[in-house]
Structure formats: C-alpha cells, structure tokens
Design an enzyme around this catalytic site. Structure first.
Site, PDB file in Angstrom:
ATOM      1  N   PHE A  69       0.560  -1.379  -0.072  1.00 34.21           N
ATOM      2  CA  PHE A  69      -0.317   0.014   0.204  1.00 34.21           C
ATOM      3  C   PHE A  69       0.722   1.294   0.062  1.00 34.21           C
ATOM      4  O   PHE A  69       1.540   1.061   0.584  1.00 34.21           O
ATOM      5  CB  PHE A  69      -0.882  -0.162   1.614  1.00 34.21           C
ATOM      6  CG  PHE A  69      -2.212  -0.619   1.271  1.00 34.21           C
ATOM      7  CD1 PHE A  69      -1.581  -2.556   1.241  1.00 34.21           C
ATOM      8  CD2 PHE A  69      -3.126  -0.679   0.628  1.00 34.21           C
ATOM      9  CE1 PHE A  69      -2.621  -3.470   1.293  1.00 34.21           C
ATOM     10  CE2 PHE A  69      -4.290  -1.934   1.396  1.00 34.21           C
ATOM     11  CZ  PHE A  69      -3.779  -2.988   0.792  1.00 34.21           C
ATOM     12  N   ALA A  70       0.183   1.646  -0.877  1.00 33.23           N
ATOM     13  CA  ALA A  70       1.310   3.340  -0.954  1.00 33.23           C
ATOM     14  C   ALA A  70       0.114   4.744  -1.265  1.00 33.23           C
ATOM     15  O   ALA A  70      -0.158   5.343  -2.414  1.00 33.23           O
ATOM     16  CB  ALA A  70       2.726   3.255  -1.939  1.00 33.23           C
ATOM     17  N   GLY A  72      -0.691   8.680   0.390  1.00 33.56           N
ATOM     18  CA  GLY A  72       0.166  10.496   0.769  1.00 33.56           C
ATOM     19  C   GLY A  72       1.084  10.135  -0.136  1.00 33.56           C
ATOM     20  O   GLY A  72       1.581   9.636  -1.464  1.00 33.56           O
ATOM     21  N   TYR A  74       3.623   8.482   0.949  1.00 35.15           N
ATOM     22  CA  TYR A  74       4.211   7.004   0.998  1.00 35.15           C
ATOM     23  C   TYR A  74       4.755   6.101  -0.568  1.00 35.15           C
ATOM     24  O   TYR A  74       5.244   5.326  -0.409  1.00 35.15           O
ATOM     25  CB  TYR A  74       3.273   5.485   1.695  1.00 35.15           C
ATOM     26  CG  TYR A  74       4.472   5.699   3.198  1.00 35.15           C
ATOM     27  CD1 TYR A  74       3.569   6.943   3.986  1.00 35.15           C
ATOM     28  CD2 TYR A  74       4.475   4.965   3.852  1.00 35.15           C
ATOM     29  CE1 TYR A  74       3.197   6.817   5.415  1.00 35.15           C
ATOM     30  CE2 TYR A  74       4.448   4.989   5.241  1.00 35.15           C
ATOM     31  CZ  TYR A  74       4.810   6.584   6.126  1.00 35.15           C
ATOM     32  OH  TYR A  74       4.345   6.530   7.352  1.00 35.15           O
ATOM     33  N   GLU A 251      -1.306  -4.345  13.685  1.00 29.18           N
ATOM     34  CA  GLU A 251      -0.222  -5.373  14.108  1.00 29.18           C
ATOM     35  C   GLU A 251      -0.843  -5.910  15.515  1.00 29.18           C
ATOM     36  O   GLU A 251      -0.529  -6.696  15.757  1.00 29.18           O
ATOM     37  CB  GLU A 251       0.708  -4.388  14.293  1.00 29.18           C
ATOM     38  CG  GLU A 251       1.665  -5.028  15.032  1.00 29.18           C
ATOM     39  CD  GLU A 251       3.385  -4.129  14.815  1.00 29.18           C
ATOM     40  OE1 GLU A 251       4.316  -4.273  13.768  1.00 29.18           O
ATOM     41  OE2 GLU A 251       3.522  -3.921  15.584  1.00 29.18           O
TER      42      GLU A 251
END
Ligand code: UD2
Length: 302
Positions: A69-70, A72, A74, A251
């Site tokens: 996932f990327a 913004g 990222y 997590e």
C-alpha cells in the site's frame, strides 16, 4: 587393507563429511532458536539450502501475489521497493504485485522480469495513518476473495517503506507465515508491546504470547491469509464500534491472531530488519529492511 575396506572407509568418510556439513551449515545456529514450541521452523541464514529449496519449488510453477500500500506521501517508497524486489524477491518465480494507492499517476515505471507483473488499484485517500494501516486488512480480504482465486498460490503482504538487499525466496513459503519483529526478537515476553486493555479484541494478558510479530510482513496460502485478514478486519470493526483502537492498530490484532492461530513457519528478523545500517550479532544477512523515514514529513497526521 582390501579394496572393499578401502571403499567402505572412503564412503564412510564422505558420509561423515556430508553429515558434518549438514549439521554445521543447515542446523548449526546455536545462537538463535530455529524451531518454536509447536514445531514450526524459524528461518535464519544457515538453516536452509537455497539451491535445494529452489529445485523443490521451482518445478511447481507457483505464483506469489505480493501486496503493498502506498497512500499519500508513501508513494515515494514504491520505486526502491519494486526495483529491489525485482533483484532479490522470489527470483525465478512468478510474482504478481498488487499496489494499492490513492495516486496511481505517481506510480513509477519499473521494468519487470519475465513472469512478473504489477497491478495498480486505486483506493480512497484517508486522513489518518492509523486508518491507512488498519484498512489494509479489509482491502486484502476483498482482494483474495474477488481476484486471487485463480491468480496465485501464495500471498505476502508487505510494508512499502522497505527495501530488499538479499534473497527472499521459497524458504519463506508455508500456509501461514509470520515475521518476528526486528525490535522485539531478543527481549523478554513481558516487554512485548501487545494490546493490554481487556476492552480491545486484540487484548493479550500478561504472561501470554509466543513472539511479537511485525505488522509489516506476513503471508501464506490464499485460504489462510483470507481467514487472517477477515478475522482481523472483524476484530478491528468491533473495536471501532466500541471506540477503542489497539495500541499498534492492525499489528496488535495480527499478534492476537497469531497467538490463537499459530503460524506454521516463522521468518527471522532478517526478513524485516530495522535499517540497513543497523546490525545485531544474530543477523548474518539483511534480506528486507525498513527504510528510515521522517514520520512528521511522510505521514498525514502526527
Ligand atoms: C509498524 C508496522 C506496520 C503497521 C504499523 C502499525 C512493521 C515494519 N511495520 O510500522 O506494518 O503494523 O506499525 O499500524 O512491522 N501507509 C501509507 N501511507 C501512510 C501511512 C502508511 O501508505 O500515510 C502504509 C505503507 O504501506 C506503510 C504501512 O502503511 O508501509 C505502515 O505504515 P508505517 O510504516 O508508517 O507504520 P510503522 O512504521 O509504525
């Protein structure tokens, strides 16, 4: 000495050397645990023969779906992630990357090897990094449900602010695979950063838990990872309805899931290290590592 005895002596010597090689090269890590209490292997450098592993798996024509996932800022990590994966990740295997981003136009063109491809899927932008990381579980659940059935045999779900530096291959395959967190692999269990509030579905009481697993890398068969992502998504939704967010978001839920559903294989922190410039005596090779980042600069919120 008769020729026959000479022959036996020679064979015995070769056999002993082979045994020595086996024990010293493939089971010779006495500095780290190489098996869990439920008999799952823990994969470290020096515990497997990569050529043998490849020869076993390559004939099976496997496809490894790999998600990142990327959103913004990222997207700045995508190029290094993909380029380094092409160099080190399941080389010689079919790999299908699925990249989820809110900015498909900023995905760089990266040359893919034979039988390797990239699918970009547009997703909605989100204002909180916590929502971005948690939302991955639902997106993965739907991806497996709707698109992967005939397209992959195994799946790995990885963080994007990362880079490969050495082999990550078929030694990592199993029906449910977790990676031991690079910051918590050699600390006592009472220091694990599990969710400790009983109000959260991710709650793990003191004195329980096996390992602390990284949220940034997990995988397995489509069926098992579908069950994992669906369960974590459901638990995240229950927490949200009760206005509680686990201390380390998905997590924390992943760690609860792995406590109740033991992985069949664990990857050592070689497979998700802290930083290429950091060392530890147990880490003989850095395969995949976080890339240092300025959180204030890349995240949408503090
Ligand atoms: C840890 C975990 C991460 C996640 C998080 C808790 C590791 C190495 N990392 O990393 O997986 O469990 O704790 O929520 O175990 N992302 C975006 N845009 C953003 C923010 C995040 O695309 O604005 C995506 C991206 O794929 C990134 C991932 O979410 O790799 C995790 O975010 P992070 O790397 O900021 O989280 P971090 O470093 O706290």
């Amino acid at each position: 000495m008769e020729a026959k005895d000479l022959w036996i002596a020679l064979i015995t010597r070769v056999y002993d050397q082979l045994l020595y090689k086996q024990s010293s090269v493939f089971a010779g890590r006495t500095d780290v645990a190489t098996v869990t209490s439920w008999s799952a292997p823990i994969i470290w450098e020096g515990t497997f023969d990569s050529a043998l592993i490849d020869s076993i798996y390559q004939s099976q024509n496997l496809t490894i779906a790999t998600t990142v996932f990327a959103l913004g800022k990222y997207t700045c990590f995508v190029k290094d992630f993909l380029e380094s994966a092409e160099e080190h990740y399941f080389v010689g295997f079919r790999v299908h990357y699925y990249l989820f981003t809110d900015k498909p136009e900023s995905v760089p063109v990266v040359k893919m090897g034979e039988h390797r491809s990239l699918t970009v899927q547009k997703v909605q932008s989100l204002n909180r990094w916590q929502d971005i990381t948690m939302n991955r579980m639902e997106k993965l659940e739907k991806l497996i449900e709707n698109e992967l059935a005939n397209d992959a045999d195994f799946i790995f779900c990885l963080d994007v602010d990362t880079k490969f530096y050495a082999r990550w291959g078929a030694e990592s395959l199993g029906h449910l695979v977790g990676v031991i967190h690079p910051w918590l692999f050699d600390v006592p269990r009472d220091q694990f950063t599990y969710e400790r509030r009983p109000e959260s579905k991710a709650y793990i009481p003191a004195g329980e838990g096996d390992y602390y697993y990284a949220g940034g890398a997990f995988g397995g068969s489509l069926e098992d990872v579908h069950h994992l992502t669906k369960t974590c998504r459901e638990q995240l939704n229950i927490d949200a309805a009760n206005s509680i967010e686990a201390v380390w978001q998905e997590e924390s839920h992943l760690n609860k899931y792995f406590l109740l559903n033991k992985p069949c294989k664990l990857l050592s922190p070689e497979y998700m290290w802290r930083d290429i410039n950091t060392s530890a005596a147990q880490i003989k090779i850095i395969r995949f590592t976080n890339v240092p980042k300025n959180y204030a600069e890349v995240r949408p919120n503090p």
